[in-house]
Design a protein around this motif. Structure first.
Motif, PDB file in Angstrom:
ATOM      1  N   TRP A  65       0.865  -1.191   0.000  1.00 33.27           N
ATOM      2  CA  TRP A  65       0.000   0.000   0.000  1.00 33.27           C
ATOM      3  C   TRP A  65       0.898   1.235   0.000  1.00 33.27           C
ATOM      4  O   TRP A  65       1.578   1.507   0.990  1.00 33.27           O
ATOM      5  CB  TRP A  65      -0.912   0.006   1.229  1.00 33.27           C
ATOM      6  N   GLU A  66       0.859   1.966  -1.103  1.00 29.79           N
ATOM      7  CA  GLU A  66       1.712   3.152  -1.186  1.00 29.79           C
ATOM      8  C   GLU A  66       1.229   4.240  -0.248  1.00 29.79           C
ATOM      9  O   GLU A  66       0.045   4.542  -0.204  1.00 29.79           O
ATOM     10  CB  GLU A  66       1.697   3.694  -2.617  1.00 29.79           C
ATOM     11  N   ARG A  67       2.178   4.815   0.482  1.00 26.38           N
ATOM     12  CA  ARG A  67       1.831   5.911   1.399  1.00 26.38           C
ATOM     13  C   ARG A  67       2.370   7.209   0.831  1.00 26.38           C
ATOM     14  O   ARG A  67       3.546   7.309   0.517  1.00 26.38           O
ATOM     15  CB  ARG A  67       2.461   5.669   2.762  1.00 26.38           C
ATOM     16  N   ARG A  68       1.515   8.195   0.704  1.00 27.41           N
ATOM     17  CA  ARG A  68       1.946   9.520   0.245  1.00 27.41           C
ATOM     18  C   ARG A  68       1.554  10.520   1.325  1.00 27.41           C
ATOM     19  O   ARG A  68       0.470  10.404   1.893  1.00 27.41           O
ATOM     20  CB  ARG A  68       1.226   9.913  -1.053  1.00 27.41           C
ATOM     21  N   THR A  69       2.428  11.496   1.564  1.00 25.71           N
ATOM     22  CA  THR A  69       2.037  12.505   2.544  1.00 25.71           C
ATOM     23  C   THR A  69       1.182  13.569   1.866  1.00 25.71           C
ATOM     24  O   THR A  69       1.283  13.808   0.652  1.00 25.71           O
ATOM     25  CB  THR A  69       3.259  13.183   3.197  1.00 25.71           C
ATOM     26  N   VAL A  70       0.318  14.184   2.670  1.00 26.38           N
ATOM     27  CA  VAL A  70      -0.502  15.289   2.185  1.00 26.38           C
ATOM     28  C   VAL A  70       0.405  16.373   1.608  1.00 26.38           C
ATOM     29  O   VAL A  70       0.143  16.935   0.541  1.00 26.38           O
ATOM     30  CB  VAL A  70      -1.381  15.846   3.329  1.00 26.38           C
ATOM     31  N   GLU A  71       1.517  16.628   2.309  1.00 29.32           N
ATOM     32  CA  GLU A  71       2.424  17.681   1.864  1.00 29.32           C
ATOM     33  C   GLU A  71       2.967  17.392   0.460  1.00 29.32           C
ATOM     34  O   GLU A  71       2.904  18.239  -0.433  1.00 29.32           O
ATOM     35  CB  GLU A  71       3.588  17.829   2.864  1.00 29.32           C
ATOM     36  N   GLU A  72       3.483  16.155   0.227  1.00 27.03           N
ATOM     37  CA  GLU A  72       4.083  15.890  -1.094  1.00 27.03           C
ATOM     38  C   GLU A  72       3.023  15.909  -2.196  1.00 27.03           C
ATOM     39  O   GLU A  72       3.269  16.411  -3.290  1.00 27.03           O
ATOM     40  CB  GLU A  72       4.884  14.575  -1.101  1.00 27.03           C
ATOM     41  N   MET A  73       1.818  15.385  -1.913  1.00 30.90           N
ATOM     42  CA  MET A  73       0.785  15.351  -2.953  1.00 30.90           C
ATOM     43  C   MET A  73       0.272  16.752  -3.293  1.00 30.90           C
ATOM     44  O   MET A  73       0.015  17.067  -4.455  1.00 30.90           O
ATOM     45  CB  MET A  73      -0.379  14.451  -2.520  1.00 30.90           C
ATOM     46  N   PHE A  74       0.096  17.592  -2.265  1.00 29.93           N
ATOM     47  CA  PHE A  74      -0.377  18.955  -2.541  1.00 29.93           C
ATOM     48  C   PHE A  74       0.698  19.770  -3.261  1.00 29.93           C
ATOM     49  O   PHE A  74       0.398  20.534  -4.174  1.00 29.93           O
ATOM     50  CB  PHE A  74      -0.825  19.663  -1.252  1.00 29.93           C
ATOM     51  N   ARG A  75       1.966  19.603  -2.839  1.00 30.42           N
ATOM     52  CA  ARG A  75       3.039  20.329  -3.533  1.00 30.42           C
ATOM     53  C   ARG A  75       3.090  19.934  -5.000  1.00 30.42           C
ATOM     54  O   ARG A  75       3.228  20.781  -5.885  1.00 30.42           O
ATOM     55  CB  ARG A  75       4.396  20.013  -2.896  1.00 30.42           C
ATOM     56  N   ALA A  76       2.952  18.633  -5.271  1.00 31.66           N
ATOM     57  CA  ALA A  76       3.100  18.145  -6.647  1.00 31.66           C
ATOM     58  C   ALA A  76       1.883  18.473  -7.510  1.00 31.66           C
ATOM     59  O   ALA A  76       2.019  18.764  -8.696  1.00 31.66           O
ATOM     60  CB  ALA A  76       3.339  16.631  -6.642  1.00 31.66           C
ATOM     61  N   HIS A  77       0.679  18.422  -6.942  1.00 32.44           N
ATOM     62  CA  HIS A  77      -0.519  18.502  -7.789  1.00 32.44           C
ATOM     63  C   HIS A  77      -1.359  19.755  -7.579  1.00 32.44           C
ATOM     64  O   HIS A  77      -2.221  20.057  -8.399  1.00 32.44           O
ATOM     65  CB  HIS A  77      -1.375  17.249  -7.594  1.00 32.44           C
ATOM     66  N   ALA A  78      -1.157  20.458  -6.458  1.00 32.75           N
ATOM     67  CA  ALA A  78      -1.943  21.670  -6.235  1.00 32.75           C
ATOM     68  C   ALA A  78      -1.043  22.902  -6.092  1.00 32.75           C
ATOM     69  O   ALA A  78      -1.529  24.026  -6.096  1.00 32.75           O
ATOM     70  CB  ALA A  78      -2.823  21.515  -4.993  1.00 32.75           C
ATOM     71  N   GLY A  79       0.286  22.684  -5.947  1.00 31.62           N
ATOM     72  CA  GLY A  79       1.222  23.802  -5.943  1.00 31.62           C
ATOM     73  C   GLY A  79       1.307  24.573  -4.633  1.00 31.62           C
ATOM     74  O   GLY A  79       1.784  25.701  -4.627  1.00 31.62           O
ATOM     75  N   TRP A  80       0.859  23.981  -3.516  1.00 30.48           N
ATOM     76  CA  TRP A  80       1.021  24.670  -2.230  1.00 30.48           C
ATOM     77  C   TRP A  80       1.099  23.636  -1.117  1.00 30.48           C
ATOM     78  O   TRP A  80       0.830  22.455  -1.339  1.00 30.48           O
ATOM     79  CB  TRP A  80      -0.111  25.671  -1.981  1.00 30.48           C
ATOM     80  N   ASN A  81       1.516  24.096   0.061  1.00 29.84           N
ATOM     81  CA  ASN A  81       1.692  23.179   1.184  1.00 29.84           C
ATOM     82  C   ASN A  81       0.683  23.487   2.285  1.00 29.84           C
ATOM     83  O   ASN A  81       0.828  24.468   3.005  1.00 29.84           O
ATOM     84  CB  ASN A  81       3.117  23.296   1.730  1.00 29.84           C
ATOM     85  N   PRO A  82      -0.341  22.666   2.424  1.00 32.64           N
ATOM     86  CA  PRO A  82      -1.381  22.969   3.425  1.00 32.64           C
ATOM     87  C   PRO A  82      -0.894  22.823   4.860  1.00 32.64           C
ATOM     88  O   PRO A  82      -1.586  23.252   5.782  1.00 32.64           O
ATOM     89  CB  PRO A  82      -2.478  21.943   3.111  1.00 32.64           C
TER      90      PRO A  82
END
Lengths: 188, 303
Positions: free
Chosen positions: B147-164
């Protein structure tokens, strides 16, 4: 103004001055997150589609839409001329007419949607009657309806008709599918 | 008519066997099945979850607070399955009444709960279907690879362009999550999103920064958000402060404000041991197992 919770399939809204209809709608809410309303939209004037998501507090413009029943009068180059109930002429450009052009018959009634007074959509009656202007001669006695041949009707629209249909016959066409439905009268 | 009935019966059969498999999974691991009240005086204060009033009480939005009270009383492995209610939630994946599974484990953190969740999913698929590969909404899915684990930070940086994690705009977070991040998660296998902004996890423990993040994960299978878990917050003062901040935010947004659950807060004060808790949408699990694309199909006989 609509609020996001008013959105639903079939609702007509306005975005940046253009009228849209919601063709698909879903409510989504990520765990612990805020409600999101996702819409698939079709531009009523151009037919272009897009998706858009709204948040709870978003406001959505309501378009000024009116619908009028008009009667087709004649074709003037690329323009189609209609009469309203007061016999005023209303001109609708050929590109707004779209596929409806093929089925125009003098005096038929159509429902026209206006956005800020500008015609954007023409809804035909489900059936229109048209005379055949050309088809290969029919085969005498052949009443089979499952064998088809090409034919051209007034105005130039071409479709498939049963073998027993002849030039000069009048047929009924389903405007939603563009297909032959029935023979209305035989050439005298 | 016959085929509609056949499908109705088929989904009910899958659903029934799913409930049995879940109970067996937890019984085999010495979890105690508990039942806590459905009508409660004080639903957990969450920024975006509205409770359905029921007389002078509310229908529970989750059994979380009552189950943690049981942990504070000394139980160490408990689970519960039953109906929960959230006002005005209706969509292809939402109903205002739905079946929720929650389980809690003393001494566990959120990643231990992920191990439980994977074992549970594997067991249920094997028991109900006899396999762990399905085709859901046209996509082949293998549910038991890594099961691949992705952090919210890496996914938002890569696909939404900001760090929540550093600047959390609440409404934008949900919008970008739905529009940009969730569509970027793999669909042919489960995906885990973890380490959330603190504002998005009212009852979770935070790991120190920088930047601090809430110890929370969400599991997605086939585009469905199926389960979530926390390392539970056990600090009573911090929990009270978060509830109070949430109550102020709800009042400011014109939403109903619920009383604080003082019994829960005093249980925390008496001492809630470190623990992990997880929740799983049972109706959505049935959607995957029975091939339903709308949650309503997974609840035969419901509205």
């Amino acid at each position: 103004m609509y609020s996001a919770s008013d959105l639903r399939k079939g609702l007509k809204i306005e975005i940046d001055g253009a009228p849209y209809v919601i063709t698909d709608f879903n409510f989504v809410k990520p765990g612990k997150g805020a409600a999101i309303y996702t819409c698939k939209l079709k531009n009523l004037a151009t037919g272009a589609t897009m998706t858009r998501a709204y948040r709870n507090n978003d406001k959505v413009d309501q378009p000024q839409l009116t619908e009028k029943r008009l009667h087709y009068s004649y074709c003037n180059g690329a323009d189609y001329v209609f009469l309203d109930e007061n016999f005023e002429e209303i001109v609708i450009a050929g590109d707004v007419m779209g596929d409806s052009k093929r089925f125009m018959v003098e005096n038929i009634s159509v429902d026209v949607l206006f956005h800020n007074g500008r015609p954007i959509e023409v809804t035909l009656p489900n059936f229109v009657e048209k005379a055949i202007v050309y088809t290969e001669p029919g085969v005498r006695g052949d009443t089979a309806t499952n064998v088809l041949k090409p034919a051209k009707v007034e105005g130039g629209y071409e479709l498939q008709v049963p073998l027993f249909i002849n030039q000069g016959d009048t047929i009924k066409i389903d405007t939603r599918t563009g297909e032959y439905v029935d023979r209305v009268s035989v050439r005298k | 008519m016959a085929s509609v009935f056949a499908d109705f019966r088929r989904v009910l059969d899958v659903r029934g066997r799913t409930l049995q498999a879940i109970r067996r999974f937890f019984a085999d691991r010495n979890f105690l099945e508990v039942e806590t009240p459905v009508r409660i005086p004080a639903p957990a204060l969450e920024p975006h979850i509205d409770a359905e009033p029921s007389g002078d009480r509310f229908l529970r939005t989750s059994p979380e607070l009552h189950m943690k009270r049981l942990l504070a009383q000394g139980l160490d492995r408990i689970f519960q399955m039953g109906p929960c209610f959230r006002r005005n939630e209706r969509g292809r994946l939402h109903r205002p009444e739905f079946a929720l599974l929650e389980w809690y484990r003393r001494g566990a953190d959120y990643l231990d709960m992920l191990v439980d969740a994977k074992a549970l999913i594997g067991f249920v698929f094997e028991t109900v279907l006899g396999r762990t590969a399905i085709v859901y909404n046209g996509t082949p899915i293998e549910v038991m690879p890594v099961w691949e684990r992705r952090t919210v930070e890496e996914m938002f940086r890569a696909h939404a362009g900001w760090n929540p994690l550093t600047s959390c705009d609440d409404a934008r977070f949900s919008l970008d999550l739905v529009e940009k991040v969730e569509p970027a998660l793999p669909r042919d296998r489960p995906a885990v999103l973890k380490d959330y902004p603190i504002r998005a996890a009212a009852l979770a423990r935070c790991r120190p920064g920088p930047p601090p993040a809430a110890e929370r994960w969400e599991l997605y299978i086939g585009g469905l958000e199926l389960a979530g878990a926390f390392s539970e917050l056990t600090d009573h003062a911090e929990q009270r402060a978060r509830f109070e901040a949430c109550a102020r935010a709800r009042a400011a947004a014109g939403r109903a404000v619920y009383p604080l659950d003082e019994a829960f807060l005093s249980a925390l004060e008496q001492g809630l041991p470190p623990c992990g808790g997880a929740a799983l949408g049972v109706d959505r699990l049935v959607m995957l197992l029975a091939g339903c694309s709308d949650i309503g199909e997974a609840r035969p006989g419901a509205d």
